[in-house]
Write an enzyme that holds these catalytic residues in place. Structure first.
Site, PDB file in Angstrom:
ATOM      1  N   GLY A  89      61.547  41.077 -11.010  1.00  0.00           N
ATOM      2  CA  GLY A  89      61.630  41.145 -12.474  1.00  0.00           C
ATOM      3  C   GLY A  89      61.818  39.780 -13.100  1.00  0.00           C
ATOM      4  N   ALA A  90      61.051  38.813 -12.628  1.00  0.00           N
ATOM      5  CA  ALA A  90      61.192  37.439 -13.148  1.00  0.00           C
ATOM      6  C   ALA A  90      60.263  37.189 -14.330  1.00  0.00           C
ATOM      7  CB  ALA A  90      60.911  36.440 -12.031  1.00  0.00           C
ATOM      8  N   GLY A  95      65.803  37.360 -15.261  1.00  0.00           N
ATOM      9  CA  GLY A  95      65.005  36.935 -14.115  1.00  0.00           C
ATOM     10  C   GLY A  95      64.191  35.697 -14.428  1.00  0.00           C
ATOM     11  N   SER A 222      76.597  45.227 -13.212  1.00  0.00           N
ATOM     12  CA  SER A 222      76.957  45.117 -14.639  1.00  0.00           C
ATOM     13  C   SER A 222      78.318  45.697 -14.942  1.00  0.00           C
ATOM     14  CB  SER A 222      75.944  45.812 -15.529  1.00  0.00           C
ATOM     15  OG  SER A 222      76.322  45.606 -16.885  1.00  0.00           O
ATOM     16  N   TYR A 269      71.208  54.794 -15.905  1.00  0.00           N
ATOM     17  CA  TYR A 269      71.212  53.327 -15.743  1.00  0.00           C
ATOM     18  C   TYR A 269      72.558  52.859 -15.187  1.00  0.00           C
ATOM     19  CZ  TYR A 269      71.570  48.377 -16.963  1.00  0.00           C
ATOM     20  OH  TYR A 269      71.776  47.019 -16.906  1.00  0.00           O
TER      21      TYR A 269
HETATM   22  P1  NDP Z   1      64.521  42.651 -18.968  1.00  0.00           P
HETATM   23  O1  NDP Z   1      63.968  43.967 -19.397  1.00  0.00           O
HETATM   24  O2  NDP Z   1      64.292  41.469 -19.803  1.00  0.00           O
HETATM   25  O3  NDP Z   1      64.036  42.313 -17.500  1.00  0.00           O
HETATM   26  C1  NDP Z   1      63.831  43.300 -16.539  1.00  0.00           C
HETATM   27  C2  NDP Z   1      62.743  42.882 -15.597  1.00  0.00           C
HETATM   28  O4  NDP Z   1      62.545  43.935 -14.655  1.00  0.00           O
HETATM   29  C3  NDP Z   1      61.410  42.645 -16.286  1.00  0.00           C
HETATM   30  O5  NDP Z   1      60.840  41.511 -15.723  1.00  0.00           O
HETATM   31  C4  NDP Z   1      60.613  43.875 -15.935  1.00  0.00           C
HETATM   32  O6  NDP Z   1      59.219  43.669 -15.881  1.00  0.00           O
HETATM   33  C5  NDP Z   1      61.156  44.139 -14.543  1.00  0.00           C
HETATM   34  N1  NDP Z   1      60.821  45.493 -14.092  1.00  0.00           N
HETATM   35  C6  NDP Z   1      61.016  46.651 -14.727  1.00  0.00           C
HETATM   36  N2  NDP Z   1      60.512  47.660 -14.013  1.00  0.00           N
HETATM   37  C7  NDP Z   1      59.987  47.133 -12.889  1.00  0.00           C
HETATM   38  C8  NDP Z   1      59.298  47.674 -11.783  1.00  0.00           C
HETATM   39  N3  NDP Z   1      59.020  48.967 -11.698  1.00  0.00           N
HETATM   40  N4  NDP Z   1      58.895  46.828 -10.816  1.00  0.00           N
HETATM   41  C9  NDP Z   1      59.131  45.513 -10.906  1.00  0.00           C
HETATM   42  N5  NDP Z   1      59.767  44.938 -11.944  1.00  0.00           N
HETATM   43  C10 NDP Z   1      60.179  45.747 -12.931  1.00  0.00           C
HETATM   44  O7  NDP Z   1      66.105  42.922 -18.767  1.00  0.00           O
HETATM   45  P2  NDP Z   1      67.291  41.933 -18.336  1.00  0.00           P
HETATM   46  O8  NDP Z   1      66.798  40.586 -18.078  1.00  0.00           O
HETATM   47  O9  NDP Z   1      68.382  42.152 -19.299  1.00  0.00           O
HETATM   48  O10 NDP Z   1      67.750  42.613 -16.978  1.00  0.00           O
HETATM   49  C11 NDP Z   1      67.808  41.918 -15.761  1.00  0.00           C
HETATM   50  C12 NDP Z   1      68.985  42.410 -14.945  1.00  0.00           C
HETATM   51  O11 NDP Z   1      70.192  42.101 -15.607  1.00  0.00           O
HETATM   52  C13 NDP Z   1      69.014  43.905 -14.695  1.00  0.00           C
HETATM   53  O12 NDP Z   1      69.409  44.155 -13.370  1.00  0.00           O
HETATM   54  C14 NDP Z   1      70.089  44.396 -15.647  1.00  0.00           C
HETATM   55  O13 NDP Z   1      70.688  45.575 -15.180  1.00  0.00           O
HETATM   56  C15 NDP Z   1      71.031  43.223 -15.602  1.00  0.00           C
HETATM   57  N6  NDP Z   1      71.994  43.121 -16.672  1.00  0.00           N
HETATM   58  C16 NDP Z   1      71.560  42.914 -17.960  1.00  0.00           C
HETATM   59  C17 NDP Z   1      72.481  42.789 -18.968  1.00  0.00           C
HETATM   60  C18 NDP Z   1      72.077  42.567 -20.375  1.00  0.00           C
HETATM   61  O14 NDP Z   1      72.959  42.515 -21.221  1.00  0.00           O
HETATM   62  N7  NDP Z   1      70.808  42.408 -20.689  1.00  0.00           N
HETATM   63  C19 NDP Z   1      73.918  42.855 -18.699  1.00  0.00           C
HETATM   64  C20 NDP Z   1      74.234  43.060 -17.312  1.00  0.00           C
HETATM   65  C21 NDP Z   1      73.301  43.162 -16.349  1.00  0.00           C
HETATM   66  P3  NDP Z   1      58.308  43.587 -17.208  1.00  0.00           P
HETATM   67  O15 NDP Z   1      58.480  42.206 -17.736  1.00  0.00           O
HETATM   68  O16 NDP Z   1      56.949  43.841 -16.674  1.00  0.00           O
HETATM   69  O17 NDP Z   1      58.807  44.627 -18.133  1.00  0.00           O
HETATM   70 MG1  PMR Z   2      78.783  47.716 -24.954  1.00  0.00          MG
HETATM   71  C1  PMR Z   2      84.234  43.949 -24.386  1.00  0.00           C
HETATM   72  C2  PMR Z   2      83.465  44.796 -24.888  1.00  0.00           C
HETATM   73  C3  PMR Z   2      82.066  45.118 -24.506  1.00  0.00           C
HETATM   74  C4  PMR Z   2      81.179  44.498 -23.622  1.00  0.00           C
HETATM   75  C5  PMR Z   2      81.407  43.268 -22.809  1.00  0.00           C
HETATM   76  C6  PMR Z   2      79.980  45.265 -23.630  1.00  0.00           C
HETATM   77  C7  PMR Z   2      78.853  45.000 -22.836  1.00  0.00           C
HETATM   78  N1  PMR Z   2      80.134  46.318 -24.516  1.00  0.00           N
HETATM   79  C8  PMR Z   2      81.407  46.239 -25.082  1.00  0.00           C
HETATM   80  C9  PMR Z   2      81.974  47.100 -26.002  1.00  0.00           C
HETATM   81  C10 PMR Z   2      81.326  48.125 -26.662  1.00  0.00           C
HETATM   82  N2  PMR Z   2      80.049  48.525 -26.427  1.00  0.00           N
HETATM   83  C11 PMR Z   2      81.883  48.976 -27.711  1.00  0.00           C
HETATM   84  C12 PMR Z   2      83.284  48.847 -28.258  1.00  0.00           C
HETATM   85  C13 PMR Z   2      80.906  49.866 -28.056  1.00  0.00           C
HETATM   86  C14 PMR Z   2      80.999  50.990 -29.085  1.00  0.00           C
HETATM   87  C15 PMR Z   2      80.564  50.493 -30.392  1.00  0.00           C
HETATM   88  C16 PMR Z   2      79.748  49.568 -27.250  1.00  0.00           C
HETATM   89  C17 PMR Z   2      78.551  50.271 -27.332  1.00  0.00           C
HETATM   90  C18 PMR Z   2      77.454  50.005 -26.516  1.00  0.00           C
HETATM   91  C19 PMR Z   2      76.207  50.710 -26.498  1.00  0.00           C
HETATM   92  C20 PMR Z   2      75.776  51.842 -27.341  1.00  0.00           C
HETATM   93  N3  PMR Z   2      77.411  48.997 -25.548  1.00  0.00           N
HETATM   94  C21 PMR Z   2      76.223  49.086 -24.938  1.00  0.00           C
HETATM   95  C22 PMR Z   2      75.476  50.107 -25.476  1.00  0.00           C
HETATM   96  C23 PMR Z   2      74.243  50.149 -24.773  1.00  0.00           C
HETATM   97  O1  PMR Z   2      73.300  50.912 -24.951  1.00  0.00           O
HETATM   98  C24 PMR Z   2      74.298  49.132 -23.662  1.00  0.00           C
HETATM   99  C25 PMR Z   2      74.387  49.903 -22.380  1.00  0.00           C
HETATM  100  O2  PMR Z   2      75.337  50.537 -22.077  1.00  0.00           O
HETATM  101  O3  PMR Z   2      73.361  49.849 -21.575  1.00  0.00           O
HETATM  102  C26 PMR Z   2      73.509  50.604 -20.368  1.00  0.00           C
HETATM  103  C27 PMR Z   2      75.585  48.402 -23.905  1.00  0.00           C
HETATM  104  C28 PMR Z   2      76.176  47.289 -23.284  1.00  0.00           C
HETATM  105  N4  PMR Z   2      77.454  46.857 -23.584  1.00  0.00           N
HETATM  106  C29 PMR Z   2      77.720  45.756 -22.832  1.00  0.00           C
HETATM  107  C30 PMR Z   2      76.575  45.467 -22.021  1.00  0.00           C
HETATM  108  C31 PMR Z   2      76.468  44.323 -21.046  1.00  0.00           C
HETATM  109  C32 PMR Z   2      75.637  46.394 -22.308  1.00  0.00           C
HETATM  110  C33 PMR Z   2      74.243  46.319 -21.722  1.00  0.00           C
HETATM  111  C34 PMR Z   2      73.901  47.082 -20.585  1.00  0.00           C
HETATM  112  C35 PMR Z   2      74.182  46.619 -19.195  1.00  0.00           C
HETATM  113  O4  PMR Z   2      73.373  45.965 -18.595  1.00  0.00           O
HETATM  114  O5  PMR Z   2      75.202  46.931 -18.622  1.00  0.00           O
END
Ligand code: NDP
Ligand code: PMR
Ligand code: LMG
Length: 394
Positions: A89-90, A95, A222, A269
Site C-alpha cells: 500500500g505504498a 505507505g 492502531s 477495521y
Molecule cells: P490510505 O488509504 O492512504 O493507504 C492505504 C493503502 O493501502 C493504499 O495504498 C491502498 O491502495 C492500499 N490498499 C488498499 N487495499 C489494497 C489491496 N487490496 N491490496 C493492496 N493494497 C491495498 O490509508 P493510510 O495511509 O491512512 O493507511 C495506512 C496504514 O496506516 C493502514 O494500515 C492503517 O490502518 C494505518 N493507520 C492509519 C491511521 C490514520 O489515521 N490514517 C492511523 C493509524 C493507523 P490504493 O492507493 O490503490 O487505494
Molecule cells: Mg477518533 C485522543 C483522542 C483520539 C484519538 C487519538 C483518535 C484517533 N480519536 C480520538 C478521539 C475521538 N475520536 C473522540 C473523542 C471521538 C468522538 C467524537 C472520535 C470519533 C472518531 C470517529 C467517528 N474517531 C475516529 C472515527 C473514525 O471513523 C476513525 C476510525 O475509528 O477509524 C477506524 C477514527 C479515528 N480516531 C483516531 C484515529 C487514529 C482514527 C483513525 C482510524 C485508525 O486507523 O485507527
C-alpha cells in the site's frame, strides 16, 4: 493535549520512558548503487529488470574499498549494499510517505507493493522519488493468488528482502453490507489481516536468508484497536470475541465478523488492527529467537487526511482533521507519520522485537502498551491457527 492527558494516563506515563530516535541519527549500513527495475502490465504481469540485482549486490561487495563507500562502524557484519524494503500500500498515505522518506535517505531500495500499478508509479513520480530508488510490483491483498504471485515476482527480481512493512488497509465505515475478497473473506479483515498474514508467512523465508544487519517485519497497528485508550473506546469497539466468525471463514454464511456478530464496517477495521497487533507478537514468540528478525508494530499518530477515510461521509472528512488537530491533538501529517514508520524500518536503535511503538508530542518514540485483548497470547495463537487454515497454510 487536554484530551490525551486526561483520558490516557497510562499512555502518558510511558511517555517519560520515551527517547528520541531521529531518522537522521541512523547509522549508514549500505552504499549507493544504481538500481532500476520496471514492473509493468502487458497482457500479464511482467517484470523487466534493467540490471541483475544479484550481480549488482556482488559487484557492490567487490567495490568495498572505494573511498566514497559508507560502512557501518557499529556492526561487525558489514553489508555493502542498499537495504531492500517491501512496503504494501505504498501508493498513498502513510505507505507513500514512508517510501519517500526511505528513498530519499539513499540507503534503501523500496519495493512498492500496490494493487494499482499506474497509480503507484504516478504517486512515486509526483512525490519526487528517484527512479533508481524504487520498484513497483503488483500486489492485491484481496486475493490470495495475487499474494502468492507477488512472492514469485519478487523472487524473480533476484533482490534480497531485508524489511517487510505490512501497511496497506481498507476501511468501510458507512457500508451497510459486507464486501468480500476473491477468496470470500469479509474485505477489511481479508485485506488488512489475512492477505498480510499469508504475505508475511511466505516472505519470512526470504527475510531469514537476508544478510542485512537488521532484518525487520513491521505490521502497522492502531490506537483505535486498543481499548485501553479513549480512541479505542469510541463505539463500535474492537472485540474478537471467541473467534467463531473467523473459524467460520468470515464468508457471510455464518458471519462476516470475527466475533460472529452483525456486520459493522468500523468494527471490522478495528478488529483487523487487533489481528495485526496480535500477529506481530505471535511472529515474535515463534520466530524472533530462531531468526533474529525484529518484529514490530506501531501507531504512527492520527493521519486524518489520508485515503483511509475516502468512503466516510463528507462531513466527517471535513471535520475529522480539525477535530484531531485542535481538540485531541492526535493529528500528524503524512510526512511526519512517514518519518516515524521509516524510523521503525531503519533506525539502528529500534531493534527491539515484539514492540508496539508510539510517539509522544515531541515526536519521541516510546514502547506503548497494548490493550488486554491486543496482547492476549492465547488469542494470538488461536487467530494464528485459524488464519493458517483460511489462507491454506495448514
Ligand atoms: P490510505 O488509504 O492512504 O493507504 C492505504 C493503502 O493501502 C493504499 O495504498 C491502498 O491502495 C492500499 N490498499 C488498499 N487495499 C489494497 C489491496 N487490496 N491490496 C493492496 N493494497 C491495498 O490509508 P493510510 O495511509 O491512512 O493507511 C495506512 C496504514 O496506516 C493502514 O494500515 C492503517 O490502518 C494505518 N493507520 C492509519 C491511521 C490514520 O489515521 N490514517 C492511523 C493509524 C493507523 P490504493 O492507493 O490503490 O487505494
Ligand atoms: Mg477518533 C485522543 C483522542 C483520539 C484519538 C487519538 C483518535 C484517533 N480519536 C480520538 C478521539 C475521538 N475520536 C473522540 C473523542 C471521538 C468522538 C467524537 C472520535 C470519533 C472518531 C470517529 C467517528 N474517531 C475516529 C472515527 C473514525 O471513523 C476513525 C476510525 O475509528 O477509524 C477506524 C477514527 C479515528 N480516531 C483516531 C484515529 C487514529 C482514527 C483513525 C482510524 C485508525 O486507523 O485507527
Ligand atoms: C460510528 O459513529 C459510525 O456510526 C460508524 O459508521 C463509524 O464511522 C464509527 O468509529 C467509527 O463511528 C461513532 C460516533 C460515536 O461518532 C460520531 O458520530 C461522531 C463523529 C464526529 C467525528 C469527528 C468530528 C467531531 C467534530 C468536532 C467538532 C469540531 C469543531 C468544534 C469546535 C469546538 C470547540 C471547543 O461517537 C460517539 O458515540 C461519541 C461519544 C463517545 C463517547 C466516548 C467516551 C468519552 C467521550 C468524551 C468525549 C469528549 C469530547 C468533548 C470534547 C471536549 C473538548 C474539550
Amino acid at each position: 493535549m487536554a484530551l490525551q492527558a486526561s483520558f490516557l494516563p497510562s499512555a502518558l506515563s510511558v511517555h517519560k520512558e520515551g527517547k528520541f530516535n531521529g531518522v537522521k541519527d541512523a547509522a549508514i549500513f549500505g552504499v549507493r548503487i544504481s538500481e532500476n527495475a520496471i514492473c509493468d502490465f502487458g497482457s500479464s504481469l511482467r517484470i523487466s529488470s534493467k540490471r541483475n540485482y544479484a550481480s549488482l549486490a556482488i559487484r557492490a561487495q567487490t567495490t568495498a574499498t572505494t573511498p566514497s563507500i559508507n560502512q557501518s562502524t557499529t556492526n561487525t557484519k558489514k553489508t555493502l549494499r542498499k537495504g531492500n524494503v517491501v512496503i504494501t500500500g505504498a501508493s498513498s498515505g502513510l505507505g507513500l510517505a514512508t517510501a519517500k522518506a526511505l528513498a530519499e535517505d539513499g540507503k534503501w531500495h523500496v519495493i512498492m507493493a500496490c494493487r494499482d500499478f499506474l497509480k503507484a508509479q504516478q504517486a512515486a513520480k509526483a512525490a519526487g522519488m528517484n527512479k533508481e530508488n524504487y520498484t513497483v510490483v503488483h500486489l492485491d491483498l484481496a486475493s490470495l493468488d495475487s499474494v502468492r504471485q507477488f512472492v514469485r515476482n519478487f523472487r524473480q527480481t533476484g533482490m534480497k528482502l531485508d524489511v517487510l512493512v505490512c501497511n496497506a488497509a481498507v476501511y468501510f465505515p458507512t457500508a451497510k453490507d459486507p464486501s468480500f475478497t476473491a477468496d470470500g473473506f469479509e474485505m477489511s479483515v481479508g485485506v488488512n489481516h489475512l492477505g498480510h498474514f499469508l504475505l508475511a508467512r511466505e516472505l519470512l523465508e526470504d527475510l531469514k536468508e537476508s544478510d542485512y544487519p537488521s532484518k525487520r517485519l513491521i505490521i502497522v497497528g492502531s490506537i483505535t484497536g486498543n481499548t485501553n485508550t479513549l480512541a479505542g473506546n469510541i463505539p463500535p469497539k474492537a472485540n474478537l470475541g471467541d473467534l467463531r466468525g473467523l473459524a467460520g471463514g468470515l464468508g457471510g454464511h455464518h458471519s462476516s465478523m470475527i466475533d460472529g456478530g452483525e456486520f459493522d464496517g468500523a468494527k471490522a477495521y478495528k478488529d483487523s488492527k487487533v489481528c495485526n497487533m496480535l500477529m506481530m507478537q505471535e511472529f515474535h514468540r515463534r520466530y524472533h529467537e530462531e531468526t533474529g528478525i525484529t518484529f514490530a508494530s506501531l501507531y504512527p499518530g492520527c493521519i486524518a487526511t489520508t485515503g483511509l477515510f475516502r468512503s466516510h461521509i463528507p462531513l466527517f472528512r471535513t471535520l475529522f482533521p480539525p477535530f484531531q488537530k485542535y481538540i485531541t491533538k492526535g493529528y500528524v501529517s503524512e510526512e511526519e507519520a512517514g518519518k516515524r514508520l521509516a524510523q521503525v524500518v531503519s533506525d539502528p536503535s529500534l531493534t527491539k522485537s515484539g514492540v508496539y511503538w508510539s510517539w509522544n508530542h515531541n515526536s519521541a518514540s516510546f514502547e506503548n502498551q497494548l490493550s488486554q485483548e491486543a496482547s492476549d497470547a492465547e488469542k494470538a495463537k488461536k487467530v494464528w491457527e485459524l488464519s493458517e487454515k483460511l489462507v491454506g497454510l495448514a
